[in-house]
Scaffold this active site. Structure first.
Site, PDB file in Angstrom:
ATOM      1  N   ARG A 137      40.847  50.979  35.782  1.00 30.57           N
ATOM      2  CA  ARG A 137      39.978  49.980  35.168  1.00 30.57           C
ATOM      3  C   ARG A 137      40.771  49.242  34.097  1.00 30.57           C
ATOM      4  NH1 ARG A 137      37.286  50.203  38.974  1.00 30.57           N
ATOM      5  NH2 ARG A 137      35.075  50.691  39.188  1.00 30.57           N
ATOM      6  N   GLU A 158      38.132  41.150  33.280  1.00 31.04           N
ATOM      7  CA  GLU A 158      38.139  40.465  34.560  1.00 31.04           C
ATOM      8  C   GLU A 158      36.783  39.854  34.906  1.00 31.04           C
ATOM      9  OE1 GLU A 158      39.426  44.006  36.885  1.00 31.04           O
ATOM     10  OE2 GLU A 158      37.696  43.577  38.134  1.00 31.04           O
ATOM     11  N   HIS A 165      41.947  42.907  41.914  1.00 34.97           N
ATOM     12  CA  HIS A 165      41.078  44.080  42.075  1.00 34.97           C
ATOM     13  C   HIS A 165      40.793  44.353  43.562  1.00 34.97           C
ATOM     14  CE1 HIS A 165      37.984  46.722  39.767  1.00 34.97           C
ATOM     15  NE2 HIS A 165      38.428  47.331  40.854  1.00 34.97           N
TER      16      HIS A 165
HETATM   17  C1  DGY Z   1      36.061  51.161  42.703  1.00 32.46           C
HETATM   18  O1  DGY Z   1      35.485  51.471  43.733  1.00 32.46           O
HETATM   19  O2  DGY Z   1      35.751  51.593  41.604  1.00 32.46           O
HETATM   20  C2  DGY Z   1      37.182  50.222  42.851  1.00 32.46           C
HETATM   21  O3  DGY Z   1      37.620  49.764  41.636  1.00 32.46           O
HETATM   22  C3  DGY Z   1      36.789  49.129  43.788  1.00 32.46           C
HETATM   23  O4  DGY Z   1      37.892  48.710  44.470  1.00 32.46           O
END
Ligand code: DGY
Length: 320
Positions: A239, A268, A286
């Site tokens: 993240r 983001e 992402h």
């Molecule tokens: C998640 O599933 O948390 C990812 O970041 C998505 O790609």
């Protein structure tokens, strides 16, 4: 009795929609873009089931203003966008999507690691711009990967999958995790626990595969970049808010670390503009889990969670 209403905040792969449509009245955000909070609030009114994205803020206000809501399935493994506590207090079941994204996300972590280490994007641009005039002894030198030390921050399913790949590269594997593994698990995975400062000092490659929580929020900033080797390559597919992005930019500009590969960003979809000007960073939008297989399996899992939750059955990946 009519079919229960399910709202999906963005069109997902057909594999998940199909089974939902057989049993529920399914509405999907008709736009080819994510919804604003106001649109999300309005379009999901009356829905008993909700499939949402990691960018949808499902907070207490949202949950309390949707009394018909019974089940939420996050179309993601991370669920820091959902107030699970508020959902539980309001008898709303919540599920995420563990397992199905693990290998795809580990693959992208490695794609970024190799791309940043071996300057793949810069090299591609160099060739396209017609600059390749012949083999050169010092042309676009990067950092060797084989046999080096990797430090994996967040050693759950995805972190461990990154570690398995590292074994193929003959790497020494260090990890950090809130609750360290047992000695037996460590020996099976060939990984050694390190406190964060030691991991940062020892690793040639650092990957972040942790969820965002109180323990990981703003974990890496100026002080931590100063601990890293000048040749270190940092990769984040966890993240964005785990890294203080402006401080990372400064470290990359000053060459305090060698390079970075980023799939996630602090605010983001906004990105610190200076990042876009740096050659020693590789950026993806992402897309850690974005393979046909993973995203289809995630859609199927979300549908199964919704259907089970609406029938009062045990959900495959319930969070509360
Ligand atoms: C998640 O599933 O948390 C990812 O970041 C998505 O790609």
């Amino acid at each position: 009795m009519g079919k229960k209403r399910v709202f999906i905040t963005r069109e997902i792969p057909e594999s998940g929609l199909h089974s939902l449509r057989e049993e529920c009245d399914v509405k999907v955000n008709p736009h080819a873009r994510n919804l604003s909070q106001q649109e999300l609030m309005e379009m999901s009114k009356g829905a008993a089931g909700l499939i949402c994205l990691l960018s949808d803020k499902i907070d207490r206000e949202f949950i309390e203003s949707h009394p018909e809501l019974k089940v939420i399935a996050n179309y993601a493994v991370g669920y820091n966008n959902i107030d699970v506590q508020a959902a539980t207090e309001n008898n709303v079941k919540v599920a995420n999507g563990p397992g199905v994204l693990t290998e795809a996300t580990a693959d992208l972590t490695w794609s970024l690691l190799l791309a940043a280490a071996r300057r793949i994007v810069e090299s591609d641009n160099y060739v396209r711009q017609g600059k390749f005039s012949g083999w050169g002894p010092k042309l676009l030198r990067g950092h060797s990967v084989y046999g080096k030390t990797i430090g994996i921050i967040g050693f759950g399913h995805i972190g461990q999958a990154v570690g398995k790949r590292a074994r193929g590269f003959g790497m020494n594997i260090l990890y950090n995790k809130r609750n360290p593994l047992s000695a037996k698990q460590e020996s099976e995975l060939g990984a050694e626990f390190r406190e964060i400062p030691n991991l940062l000092q020892e690793a040639d490659f650092i990957t972040i595969n942790a969820p965002l929580n109180d323990g990981t929020y703003s974990l890496l900033g100026k002080a931590e970049f100063e601990l890293m080797k000048k040749t270190a390559v940092l990769v984040n597919t966890g993240r964005g808010k785990i890294i203080k992005e402006e401080e990372l930019v400064a470290a990359l500009q000053k060459k305090e670390i060698a390079a970075a590969g980023l799939d996630v960003y602090e605010n983001e979809p906004a990105i610190t503009p200076e990042l876009l000007k740096l050659d020693n960073v590789v950026l993806t939008p992402h897309t850690g889990s974005s393979t046909y297989q993973a995203r289809s399996e995630l859609a199927e899992l979300a549908a199964k969670n919704i259907l089970a939750g609406l029938k009062g059955e045990e959900m495959p990946s319930s969070l509360n």
